[in-house]
Design an enzyme around this catalytic site. Structure first.
Site, short mmCIF file in Angstrom:
data_model
loop_
_atom_site.label_atom_id
_atom_site.label_comp_id
_atom_site.label_asym_id
_atom_site.label_seq_id
_atom_site.Cartn_x
_atom_site.Cartn_y
_atom_site.Cartn_z
N CYS A 61 -40.38 -5.24 45.40
CA CYS A 61 -40.72 -3.86 45.02
C CYS A 61 -39.67 -3.26 44.94
O CYS A 61 -39.71 -2.47 43.87
CB CYS A 61 -41.68 -3.50 46.13
SG CYS A 61 -41.02 -3.98 47.94
N1 LIG Z 1 -46.08 -6.37 51.28
C1 LIG Z 1 -45.37 -6.03 50.18
O1 LIG Z 1 -45.32 -4.98 49.65
C2 LIG Z 1 -44.58 -7.19 49.55
C3 LIG Z 1 -44.53 -8.47 49.82
N2 LIG Z 1 -43.82 -9.21 49.01
C4 LIG Z 1 -43.59 -10.61 49.65
O2 LIG Z 1 -44.79 -11.22 49.66
C5 LIG Z 1 -44.84 -12.37 50.55
C6 LIG Z 1 -46.10 -12.23 51.45
O3 LIG Z 1 -45.92 -11.00 52.11
P1 LIG Z 1 -46.99 -10.02 52.90
O4 LIG Z 1 -48.18 -10.12 52.33
O5 LIG Z 1 -46.37 -8.68 53.02
O6 LIG Z 1 -47.01 -10.76 54.26
P2 LIG Z 1 -47.92 -11.00 55.51
O7 LIG Z 1 -47.22 -11.41 56.65
O8 LIG Z 1 -48.96 -9.91 55.42
O9 LIG Z 1 -48.85 -12.11 54.89
C7 LIG Z 1 -48.28 -13.38 54.80
C8 LIG Z 1 -49.51 -14.58 55.05
O10 LIG Z 1 -48.82 -15.99 54.93
C9 LIG Z 1 -49.28 -16.32 56.07
N3 LIG Z 1 -48.23 -17.51 56.37
C10 LIG Z 1 -47.21 -17.29 57.19
N4 LIG Z 1 -46.48 -18.40 57.38
C11 LIG Z 1 -47.38 -19.44 56.98
C12 LIG Z 1 -47.10 -20.73 56.91
N5 LIG Z 1 -45.99 -21.51 57.30
N6 LIG Z 1 -48.16 -21.42 56.21
C13 LIG Z 1 -49.25 -20.86 55.56
N7 LIG Z 1 -49.42 -19.58 55.91
C14 LIG Z 1 -48.46 -18.70 56.33
C15 LIG Z 1 -49.51 -15.44 57.07
O11 LIG Z 1 -50.41 -15.95 58.18
P3 LIG Z 1 -50.19 -15.42 59.63
O12 LIG Z 1 -51.28 -14.18 59.98
O13 LIG Z 1 -50.74 -16.55 60.55
O14 LIG Z 1 -48.80 -14.97 59.69
C16 LIG Z 1 -50.07 -14.27 56.47
O15 LIG Z 1 -51.56 -14.45 56.00
C17 LIG Z 1 -43.45 -12.34 51.38
O16 LIG Z 1 -42.68 -13.22 50.89
C18 LIG Z 1 -43.28 -10.79 51.04
O17 LIG Z 1 -41.91 -10.61 51.06
C19 LIG Z 1 -43.24 -8.81 47.82
C20 LIG Z 1 -43.27 -7.71 47.43
C21 LIG Z 1 -43.77 -6.67 48.21
C1 LIG Z 2 -41.02 -2.05 54.12
C2 LIG Z 2 -40.43 -3.39 54.20
O1 LIG Z 2 -40.14 -3.95 55.28
N1 LIG Z 2 -40.31 -4.08 52.85
C3 LIG Z 2 -39.77 -5.39 52.89
C4 LIG Z 2 -39.50 -5.60 51.39
C5 LIG Z 2 -40.86 -5.98 50.98
C6 LIG Z 2 -41.02 -6.98 49.56
O2 LIG Z 2 -40.74 -6.41 48.64
O3 LIG Z 2 -40.96 -8.32 50.00
P1 LIG Z 2 -39.99 -9.07 48.92
O4 LIG Z 2 -38.77 -9.08 49.56
O5 LIG Z 2 -40.83 -10.61 49.39
O6 LIG Z 2 -39.96 -8.88 47.78
C7 LIG Z 2 -38.46 -5.45 53.34
O7 LIG Z 2 -37.66 -4.57 53.17
O8 LIG Z 2 -38.06 -6.38 53.67
#
Ligand SMILES: NC(=O)C1=CN([C@@H]2O[C@H](COP(=O)(O)OP(=O)(O)OC[C@H]3O[C@@H](n4cnc5c(N)ncnc54)[C@H](OP(=O)(O)O)[C@@H]3O)[C@@H](O)[C@H]2O)C=CC1
Ligand SMILES: CC(=O)N[C@@H](CCC(=O)OP(=O)(O)O)C(=O)O
Length: 310
Positions: free
Chosen positions: A117
């Protein structure tokens, strides 16, 4: 036959928002795993291998594991939203507006790494100026940012929203990444076409979704002849002909008293501003987006649509 899509991690923050962005679509078939089975490796492996496009919304380690589950199956195309493959040479970087040819590269790729992000905002303002020859490759870039707390996934959402959480956070706005080794720095350096890693100082605010990324620059350290107007013109030229990234006109930015971090919450677009004064010594380049919109889930759906258009 409709393309089959499996979101591995569909019950997490990014996965849920991808699902809601795809609700009501009849052109794709969503394969789904029950929430209670979300970590069941055998079911995941089966669903991953049954998909036409697998969207990984998992932590880095689990993403690498999912990619390993698909080894040898070249029919499944992958969009990884984690940090694991963002500077890997065999993965297309999923920021379609980053370059003239990038949308085509994503369309034709089997492996697409969705950008972080914060890097979406930072690269969004840095790369066009590198390519226009305005920003030298060795410029000591600084990136300051604030994110909505959903950026920290389920864990941080619970810390911010649940007063009974043992690690409850009460702060309205806090800095983190204090070692300056945030996982997004390599991606900003590589796709920002920079020689030096930027200093990146992220923070979190008490709002769920939204993001401001700031890159302040000294004009006398840029290419000869650079001005607030020429910097803005380079961004306008770079983003011509598409509708996701908007470069806000200088006259409009000049009238603003403030920029609201949540303005684009729920949207998949990004706004770029060039702030400063005509003839002044500095500019502040600002990107405004939703961490879960153009910063994650919105970009993933955009990339999926590009891939399905091949
Ligand atoms: N949130 C954001 O704004 C952003 C997130 N991302 C990236 O997206 C990805 C997901 O992040 P986010 O959605 O925020 O994280 P969350 O923790 O909200 O969701 C992750 C999901 O993956 C599941 N999970 C974790 N480990 C495993 C495993 N070994 N096998 C199967 N399922 C698993 C978790 O289950 P459980 O509930 O059991 O832990 C949960 O449902 C990350 O790599 C993050 O860095 C990228 C950009 C922005
Ligand atoms: C607020 C906050 O904790 N933000 C996350 C980044 C979210 C994100 O972009 O995750 P990816 O690295 O998968 O892109 C962090 O700083 O680690």
């Amino acid at each position: 036959m409709k393309p089959k899509i499996f979101i591995d991690g569909e019950h997490g923050t990014t996965g849920l928002q991808i699902r809601s962005r795809m609700a009501g679509r009849s052109d794709v078939e969503l394969l789904s795993i029950p929430e209670a089975e979300r970590r069941n490796a055998a079911i995941r492996e089966d669903l991953l291998n049954s998909a036409d496009v697998a969207i990984l919304c998992l932590p880095d380690d689990a993403s690498k594991q999912a990619v390993a589950m698909l080894e040898g199956n070249n029919k499944v195309r992958i969009i990884d939203t984690s940090t694991a493959h963002r500077i890997a040479p065999d993965w297309a970087y999923g920021f379609a507006e980053m370059d003239q040819g990038q949308a085509g590269r994503i369309r034709d790729a089997r492996l697409v790494a969705n950008p972080g992000c914060y890097p979406t905002g930072a690269i969004g303002v840095i790369r066009p100026l590198r390519q226009a020859g305005i920003l030298p490759e060795n410029y000591p870039v600084t990136v300051n940012a604030v994110s909505g707390y959903t950026g920290g996934g389920k864990q941080m959402i619970a810390q911010m929203e649940d007063p009974t959480n043992p690690d409850h956070i009460t702060s309205p706005n806090f800095l983190y990444g204090l070692t300056l080794k945030h996982k997004h720095v390599p991606e900003m350096k590589t796709h920002g076409l920079l020689d030096r890693a930027p200093i990146f100082s992220p923070s979190v605010g008490r709002f769920p979704q939204g993001m401001i990324v700031q890159v302040p620059l000294f004009i006398d350290q840029l290419a000869d002849g650079a001005t607030l107007e020429s910097i803005h013109a380079a961004l306008v030229a770079h983003y011509a002909g598409q509708s996701i990234v908007e470069v806000v006109p200088l006259e409009e930015s000049a009238k603003l008293a403030r920029v609201d971090a949540v303005e684009l919450a729920g949207k998949g677009t990004m706004k770029l501003y060039v702030f400063g004064s005509s003839g002044g010594e500095q500019v502040n380049l600002v990107a405004l987006l939703d961490n879960l919109g153009k910063g994650a889930s919105g970009a993933a759906v955009q990339n999926m649509d590009l891939m399905l258009s091949a």
